[in-house]
Design a protein around this motif. Structure first.
Motif, PDB file in Angstrom:
ATOM      1  N   LEU A  76      -6.425  -0.640   6.831  1.00  0.00           N
ATOM      2  CA  LEU A  76      -5.554  -1.264   5.835  1.00  0.00           C
ATOM      3  C   LEU A  76      -4.089  -1.128   6.221  1.00  0.00           C
ATOM      4  CD1 LEU A  76      -6.882  -0.585   2.217  1.00  0.00           C
ATOM      5  CD2 LEU A  76      -6.343  -2.782   3.261  1.00  0.00           C
ATOM      6  N   ASP A  77      -3.705   0.056   6.664  1.00  0.00           N
ATOM      7  CA  ASP A  77      -2.311   0.279   7.067  1.00  0.00           C
ATOM      8  C   ASP A  77      -1.914  -0.637   8.223  1.00  0.00           C
ATOM      9  OD1 ASP A  77      -2.000   2.192   5.144  1.00  0.00           O
ATOM     10  OD2 ASP A  77      -2.444   3.881   6.467  1.00  0.00           O
ATOM     11  N   GLU A  78      -2.882  -0.993   9.059  1.00  0.00           N
ATOM     12  CA  GLU A  78      -2.601  -1.876  10.196  1.00  0.00           C
ATOM     13  C   GLU A  78      -2.633  -3.346   9.790  1.00  0.00           C
ATOM     14  OE1 GLU A  78      -1.602  -2.845  14.071  1.00  0.00           O
ATOM     15  OE2 GLU A  78      -1.753  -0.837  13.203  1.00  0.00           O
ATOM     16  N   LEU A  79      -3.578  -3.676   8.906  1.00  0.00           N
ATOM     17  CA  LEU A  79      -3.790  -5.091   8.570  1.00  0.00           C
ATOM     18  C   LEU A  79      -2.824  -5.627   7.517  1.00  0.00           C
ATOM     19  CD1 LEU A  79      -7.687  -5.459   8.487  1.00  0.00           C
ATOM     20  CD2 LEU A  79      -6.103  -6.272  10.216  1.00  0.00           C
ATOM     21  N   LEU A  80      -2.355  -4.774   6.625  1.00  0.00           N
ATOM     22  CA  LEU A  80      -1.467  -5.257   5.556  1.00  0.00           C
ATOM     23  C   LEU A  80      -0.177  -5.874   6.104  1.00  0.00           C
ATOM     24  CD1 LEU A  80      -1.972  -2.547   2.789  1.00  0.00           C
ATOM     25  CD2 LEU A  80      -2.381  -4.998   2.561  1.00  0.00           C
ATOM     26  N   PRO A  81       0.573  -5.179   6.978  1.00  0.00           N
ATOM     27  CA  PRO A  81       1.769  -5.836   7.554  1.00  0.00           C
ATOM     28  C   PRO A  81       1.410  -7.084   8.357  1.00  0.00           C
ATOM     29  CG  PRO A  81       1.827  -3.468   7.931  1.00  0.00           C
ATOM     30  CD  PRO A  81       0.457  -3.784   7.440  1.00  0.00           C
ATOM     31  N   LYS A  82       0.277  -7.016   9.091  1.00  0.00           N
ATOM     32  CA  LYS A  82      -0.153  -8.189   9.865  1.00  0.00           C
ATOM     33  C   LYS A  82      -0.465  -9.356   8.942  1.00  0.00           C
ATOM     34  CE  LYS A  82      -1.019  -8.209  13.706  1.00  0.00           C
ATOM     35  NZ  LYS A  82      -0.206  -8.578  14.885  1.00  0.00           N
ATOM     36  N   HIS A  83      -1.072  -9.078   7.807  1.00  0.00           N
ATOM     37  CA  HIS A  83      -1.405 -10.125   6.832  1.00  0.00           C
ATOM     38  C   HIS A  83      -0.143 -10.819   6.328  1.00  0.00           C
ATOM     39  CE1 HIS A  83      -3.176 -12.094   3.330  1.00  0.00           C
ATOM     40  NE2 HIS A  83      -2.285 -11.477   2.566  1.00  0.00           N
ATOM     41  N   ILE A  84       0.880 -10.051   6.016  1.00  0.00           N
ATOM     42  CA  ILE A  84       2.134 -10.630   5.514  1.00  0.00           C
ATOM     43  C   ILE A  84       2.801 -11.459   6.605  1.00  0.00           C
ATOM     44  CG2 ILE A  84       4.429 -10.073   4.621  1.00  0.00           C
ATOM     45  CD1 ILE A  84       3.036  -7.503   3.458  1.00  0.00           C
ATOM     46  N   GLU A  85       2.779 -10.969   7.845  1.00  0.00           N
ATOM     47  CA  GLU A  85       3.349 -11.728   8.967  1.00  0.00           C
ATOM     48  C   GLU A  85       2.631 -13.059   9.139  1.00  0.00           C
ATOM     49  OE1 GLU A  85       3.034  -9.247  12.371  1.00  0.00           O
ATOM     50  OE2 GLU A  85       4.381  -7.690  11.605  1.00  0.00           O
ATOM     51  N   VAL A  86       1.307 -13.024   9.082  1.00  0.00           N
ATOM     52  CA  VAL A  86       0.513 -14.241   9.286  1.00  0.00           C
ATOM     53  C   VAL A  86       0.735 -15.230   8.153  1.00  0.00           C
ATOM     54  CG1 VAL A  86      -1.858 -15.134   9.365  1.00  0.00           C
ATOM     55  CG2 VAL A  86      -1.237 -13.134  10.724  1.00  0.00           C
ATOM     56  N   GLN A  87       0.788 -14.733   6.917  1.00  0.00           N
ATOM     57  CA  GLN A  87       0.993 -15.630   5.783  1.00  0.00           C
ATOM     58  C   GLN A  87       2.363 -16.309   5.848  1.00  0.00           C
ATOM     59  OE1 GLN A  87      -1.444 -16.484   3.698  1.00  0.00           O
ATOM     60  NE2 GLN A  87      -2.741 -15.072   4.855  1.00  0.00           N
ATOM     61  N   LEU A  88       3.379 -15.556   6.249  1.00  0.00           N
ATOM     62  CA  LEU A  88       4.713 -16.145   6.370  1.00  0.00           C
ATOM     63  C   LEU A  88       4.765 -17.146   7.523  1.00  0.00           C
ATOM     64  CD1 LEU A  88       7.636 -16.220   5.373  1.00  0.00           C
ATOM     65  CD2 LEU A  88       8.160 -14.363   6.963  1.00  0.00           C
ATOM     66  N   PHE A  89       4.133 -16.806   8.643  1.00  0.00           N
ATOM     67  CA  PHE A  89       4.102 -17.721   9.787  1.00  0.00           C
ATOM     68  C   PHE A  89       3.378 -19.009   9.431  1.00  0.00           C
ATOM     69  CE2 PHE A  89       2.183 -18.839  14.066  1.00  0.00           C
ATOM     70  CZ  PHE A  89       3.342 -19.396  14.555  1.00  0.00           C
ATOM     71  N   LYS A  90       2.261 -18.895   8.702  1.00  0.00           N
ATOM     72  CA  LYS A  90       1.528 -20.089   8.271  1.00  0.00           C
ATOM     73  C   LYS A  90       2.382 -20.953   7.346  1.00  0.00           C
ATOM     74  CE  LYS A  90      -1.641 -20.059   5.042  1.00  0.00           C
ATOM     75  NZ  LYS A  90      -1.338 -21.246   4.174  1.00  0.00           N
ATOM     76  N   ALA A  91       3.133 -20.304   6.443  1.00  0.00           N
ATOM     77  CA  ALA A  91       4.010 -21.050   5.535  1.00  0.00           C
ATOM     78  C   ALA A  91       5.074 -21.821   6.316  1.00  0.00           C
ATOM     79  CB  ALA A  91       4.673 -20.091   4.550  1.00  0.00           C
ATOM     80  N   LEU A  92       5.615 -21.207   7.363  1.00  0.00           N
ATOM     81  CA  LEU A  92       6.625 -21.882   8.183  1.00  0.00           C
ATOM     82  C   LEU A  92       6.010 -23.057   8.951  1.00  0.00           C
ATOM     83  CD1 LEU A  92       8.609 -18.806   9.592  1.00  0.00           C
ATOM     84  CD2 LEU A  92       9.234 -20.306   7.708  1.00  0.00           C
TER      85      LEU A  92
END
Length: 287
Positions: free
Chosen positions: A214-230
């Motif tokens: 979870l500690d590894e995936l949570l920041p990655k999840h936010i990065e991916v969601q923002l990248f997808k939005a862009l």
């Protein structure tokens, strides 16, 4: 004659404008194909990462991650995604209006709402009307995952430092060339959705522990969601510009037709007037 010259000059001007809009439409069409491919490739990965994260969060027995804890501070950060350039119809105006509706509509819920702008158009309009915490103006010129990840990590650091308590992202999601959906998503805190019953029945073996994942995936999840939005916003921008330039080209063609008709009528009237003057002069000589 002076009137004829003015009409002819305007026809030439409109033709030149029409050529420019046609060229811009073709450029946007080429860019749209690449942007659409990027969006289609990013959506399954972002969706699957969200599913894994949700399953992990639901099955975790220890204390939740700080990125999942809802706080009562009442400070919100709204990430507003617009474009750097105009000439794309209502693409930017719709997002700006949605941002202002969010600020006005939820001002009673939050004691403070600040903005982080991605894209020059949104920043230029909002900076004198609302509190812009930070602006990133060079995101779309070199859009890549590391660029989006850098912005996402900055947002995460501010959240962990308790500079704000909730984070939302507002952007145009790409649906088709003619359609863009204004989308508001919550980035932080991460709130897992309900997992399907069939998936709950399946047991998984996690290595390392669920908390470490979870500690590894949570920041990655936010990065991916923002990248997808862009990526969605870029594809939507090219679709909107392609539609706007197609409409402008059609309007130019219609205007050229009307101006040509006016020019021909004025030219015919001028010729008729000259003929009448010649005939009148000949008649006066005979008399």
């Amino acid at each position: 004659m002076a009137n004829l010259k003015a009409i002819k000059k305007r026809i030439v001007s409109v033709k030149n404008t029409g050529q420019i809009t046609k060229a811009m439409k073709m450029v946007s069409a080429a860019k749209l194909r690449r942007a659409q491919e990027n969006v289609v490739a990013a959506r399954p990965y972002a969706g699957k990462l969200g599913e894994v994260l949700e399953r992990l969060a639901k099955s975790q027995e220890s204390d939740p991650s700080p990125l999942m804890v809802k706080r009562d501070g009442g400070r919100a950060l709204l990430v507003v995604v617009t474009s750097d350039r105009g000439l794309c119809g209502g693409f930017n105006a719709n997002i700006i209006k949605a941002a202002e509706r969010f600020i006005k509509g939820r001002s009673g819920e939050f004691k403070e709402i600040t903005l982080l702008t991605l894209g020059r158009k949104g920043y230029e309009f909002l900076r004198n009307r609302h509190t812009v915490r930070k602006h990133h103006g060079d995101v779309f010129s070199t859009l890549s995952y590391p660029t989006a990840a850098l912005v996402a990590r900055e947002i995460i650091e501010g959240y962990l430092a308790e500079e704000y308590d909730e984070v939302f992202v507002l952007y145009n999601a790409f649906r088709s060339v003619m359609s863009q959906d204004i989308t508001l998503e919550q980035l932080l805190p991460v709130v897992p959705k309900a997992v399907e019953t069939e998936e709950q029945a399946v047991e998984y073996i996690y290595e390392p522990s669920k908390a470490a994942l979870l500690d590894e995936l949570l920041p990655k999840h936010i990065e991916v969601q923002l990248f997808k939005a862009l990526l969605e916003s870029v594809a939507a921008e090219h679709g909107a510009r392609m539609t706007a330039m197609d409409s402008a080209s059609k309007n130019a063609a219609e205007m050229i037709g009307k101006l040509t008709l006016i020019y021909n009528r004025a030219r015919q009237a001028a010729i008729t007037t000259e003929l009448m003057e010649i005939i009148s002069g000949a008649e006066s000589i005979k008399g």
